[in-house]
Every structure is written in structure tokens, then in C-alpha cells.
Design a protein around this motif. Sequence first.
Motif, PDB file in Angstrom:
ATOM      1  N   VAL A 204     -16.449  -7.756   6.898  1.00  0.00           N
ATOM      2  CA  VAL A 204     -16.429  -8.249   8.273  1.00  0.00           C
ATOM      3  C   VAL A 204     -14.969  -8.510   8.629  1.00  0.00           C
ATOM      4  O   VAL A 204     -14.265  -9.211   7.898  1.00  0.00           O
ATOM      5  CB  VAL A 204     -17.252  -9.535   8.428  1.00  0.00           C
ATOM      6  N   TYR A 205     -14.515  -7.944   9.744  1.00  0.00           N
ATOM      7  CA  TYR A 205     -13.112  -8.018  10.106  1.00  0.00           C
ATOM      8  C   TYR A 205     -12.915  -8.890  11.350  1.00  0.00           C
ATOM      9  O   TYR A 205     -13.840  -9.055  12.156  1.00  0.00           O
ATOM     10  CB  TYR A 205     -12.570  -6.617  10.379  1.00  0.00           C
ATOM     11  N   PRO A 206     -11.729  -9.438  11.535  1.00  0.00           N
ATOM     12  CA  PRO A 206     -11.478 -10.252  12.732  1.00  0.00           C
ATOM     13  C   PRO A 206     -11.506  -9.395  13.993  1.00  0.00           C
ATOM     14  O   PRO A 206     -11.222  -8.187  13.942  1.00  0.00           O
ATOM     15  CB  PRO A 206     -10.081 -10.840  12.477  1.00  0.00           C
TER      16      PRO A 206
ATOM     17  N   ALA B  14     -11.727 -12.899   9.018  1.00  0.00           N
ATOM     18  CA  ALA B  14     -12.591 -13.081  10.185  1.00  0.00           C
ATOM     19  C   ALA B  14     -12.949 -14.542  10.416  1.00  0.00           C
ATOM     20  O   ALA B  14     -13.013 -15.005  11.563  1.00  0.00           O
ATOM     21  CB  ALA B  14     -13.864 -12.247  10.028  1.00  0.00           C
TER      22      ALA B  14
END
Length: 505
Positions: free
Chosen positions: A174-176, A235
Motif C-alpha cells: 500500500v503506497y501513499p 502510507a
Amino acid sequence: MCEDDHGVARRALFVTGAAAALTLGTVSFPQGFAAEAAGHQETRTVRGTLPAGCPDFVYLPFEVPSGVREIRVAYSYDRPSVPAGTPGNALDIGVFDERGTEVGGAGFRGWSGGARTEFFLRADDATPGYLPGPVRPGTWHVALGPYTVAPRGLAYEVTITLTYGTPGTTPTPVYPPSRARGRGRAWYRGDCHLHSWYSDGGRTPAQIAELARAAGLDFINTSEHNTHSSHAHWADVAGDDLLIMLGEEVTTRNGHVLALGTEPGTFVDWRYRARDNRWARFARQIHRAGGLVVPAHPHATCVGCGWKFGFADADAVEVWNGPYTPDDEVTLAEWDNTLVAAVRAGHGRWLPAMGNSDAHRPPDAIGSPQTVVLADDLSREAVQEGLRAGRSYVAESKNVTLTFEAVGGRGEHAGIGERLRVDREDPVTVTVTAEGAPRCTIRLVTDQGVLFTSDPLPVAGAGTARWHTTPSYAAYVRAELRHETAAGPVPGSLAAFTNPIFLGR
């Protein structure tokens, strides 16, 4: 010559162009352990000595059988005393999986440089700096990077431990987000060169984000040495008030470069020198991944830090890195020379400057310095566009604010990074306003050098300076805020500086 734990010398030297890598004999493990043999371990130790002048990378292949749940590697090496001025031993480490060690290939699984003495990989977890994922059977490689080697050589020991069992599940990254709330078109403050514990830093992402907010930053860029393993760990600390861009500090033996704001999960290889003619390929990769190419601290004095690849592929250059030092002064002067060359060439292309903290651990101050960029929004694309256009200045902290503009005789106007399009002999008024810079002087630098220096600002730190010129006298003008000096003509350290305004048609 390198020897394994049985004293058998084994090596093969593979050369591609000017790049060389030493590959040792393969380490074997017994086959046939079933996945049900949970917890069973097999360990092998390899010892050897690398001579002075050995290749940049030494690969230790090891066979991974089926049913392995975890790979764990530990290493050590000797650090003999050496005469003053003579490099001692320093050995980096990383690992490539069964897909191989080809430069730019898919086999990369992690790098910790010299920051750690051991690491592990599993499907569900890995040491910071390394990528969790399947432990597939095949030939893996421990990558050793002899950064410097003492005259008598570098004796090392590598221990590889395989643990058998049922693999875990690899987490979905999960990425920002690529946009924060922002204030529309505004000046945003950022620090694009930071290190966490995912390379050789001493801070967690959460600690860095907290300090970034305290430093008044609106955006940061992750820049771990030669690994993108941190991308999936930011994130939770991003927010409407803090944009977190993802990148890498590509740390070659001929200089370091920031891949600034690449797509999540982008890895950029670093295993080449300027003579290998490979850099342009990886600069294109950074651009294809949506990132900026920013050579970092190009005149730093550490081994391998000086930038030797040229600036043809660069989008900007890091002129100020961390606390202001003489090598930053050299970089500032060299950058100014590129502005003069751009004026002489007449093609309109010039290289914007930026500044970053390169903070690793306490007492390194995040956001000192910081780049203040005029962007249409607080998004990755808008910030990158502002940096690429040079609509920015560099300040030592959130306390320092600059405004800088040039106005023509008929009301023509240009700001930082722009061109004031007036005729050669038209009058131009340049105005600089500073806040948060007590006792600093304002200097205006042109293609002819420093042509204006103000009196020191009051203790309150605010003041305005105006200067009148023409495009025939100054092809560009940029502003500097300088601290006081103790004595003599040497300028004080920077409190801030701007990208230029170009004058003339």
C-alpha cells in the motif's frame, strides 16, 4: 583470490564493457527436505580475502532447494589499522534471487550497504532494505560490494542459513497517495533527500514524518540508498498536510543521484561507473517512471560521492546538502557557471538548483535546508513541474522566507525561474524581500558575478533591497542571503538562495 570454508580457491571474472564482477564458487545445500520439515535449518559459511583493486562487486552464488521458508545471511570482515590517508576496509552487502544478477534485471531483492551485519528474507517479511516475497528454488547470489579495500586485502566471512517450512503470505503493498490537500497555487516547502532505517538511517518513517511536519514541510521524498524497499511503508504516515513522494538515492561508485518522485515500486540499479556508458539508460528509466533526475552533492568529498556522469540528463541539481560546508560553496559556484554557459549557448535550457537535508539520524535536522517551490497544487506532478521549471528557492529553515521579482519599465513582470522579456537597454528593477534572516546580507549575483550587496538586515530579520539594471548589463540575476562573516572578504554561509530570473528577449 577468494577461498571457501574448505580452503578451495574458486572464482570467475565476468567482464561486460568496462564493468567487472567477480563470481565465487557456488555454495550447495542438500536437496530433498519436504515442506513438512518445518524449522529444519542448514548453514554454510564461506571465508575469503579480497585483494586491493578487486572488482566493484563480488557475487557468492548459493543454491536454494525447494521447501525453504527463510533465507538468513550474516557477514563480517576485518578492519585493520591503516596509515593516515589510506583507505581501510569497508564491505557492503545485498542479495539477488534466482532471476539473476544482470544489471537492470529483475533479480534484486535487497541491499543494506554497510548498515547491517545480517538480514533475512521470507515471503511475509524481510529486514528493512530487503523485499519480502517468494523464496523460490534456484541459484541466488549474495552481493558483496568492496567499497574500499586496505592494502593488505579484505578478509571476510559470510554465513548463509536456510530454514525450511511452509511459506507465509506476501503482503500487498500500500503506497501513499500522490496528492495532499494543499492550498492551490502556492509556495510549498519540501525536503527530497532523507534516509530511514530502510537503508542507513536511524529513524523510522513515522519519526521522519513527525519531524518533517515540525520543520514546516509540505512534502518529502524518500531516498534510500540503492533500494526501494521502503515504498510500501509510508502510507500510514502521509496525510492531507504532508505529501510523501517515493524515490531512491542511486549510489554509484562515481556519484549519487536522486530518483525523485518515481512510481511506487520503481527500483533503479546502481552497479556501473561513468566509463561503462550505462547511465543514460537508467536516467531514461527514472523519467519513464515519472521521476526527476537530480544529482546529489556533486562535489562531496566522500569516496565515490563526486558526480562524474555529467548533467545532460539532469532535471535539477542538489546544490546545498545538509549543513552548509565548503563543498556546497564549490557546488554553488559550479552551478552558477552552468547558468553562464546557458546564456552563452542561447538555447534557453538551464539547470535548476535545489537543497535538501540528507538527514540520516540525530542530530541531523530534517528540513535544513529545504526547497520552497511554487506549485499549482500539493501533488507529485505539480511539485515536480515547479522543481523542473526552477520556480523555487532554498532556505535553511521554515523561518526564512524570500520574495524575488524583476519588473520592466512598462510593468512587465517575472518571478523566480522565469524570463523578463524586455529589450536589452530597457530599465529593470529587481526587488528582494527577506524575512527570518537577522543580520544577513542580501547579494545579487549575475553572469558578471556579485553586483550588489546590501547592508546587514536588522536583528528583526526582515528587509527589502532594490537594484536597477538592464538586460545588457545582467543576463540573469539571482538572490542570496548570507550570514555575517567574522572578518575578511570571504562570504558567510548561506541562509537562502534563489534560482535565477533571466532578463531580455
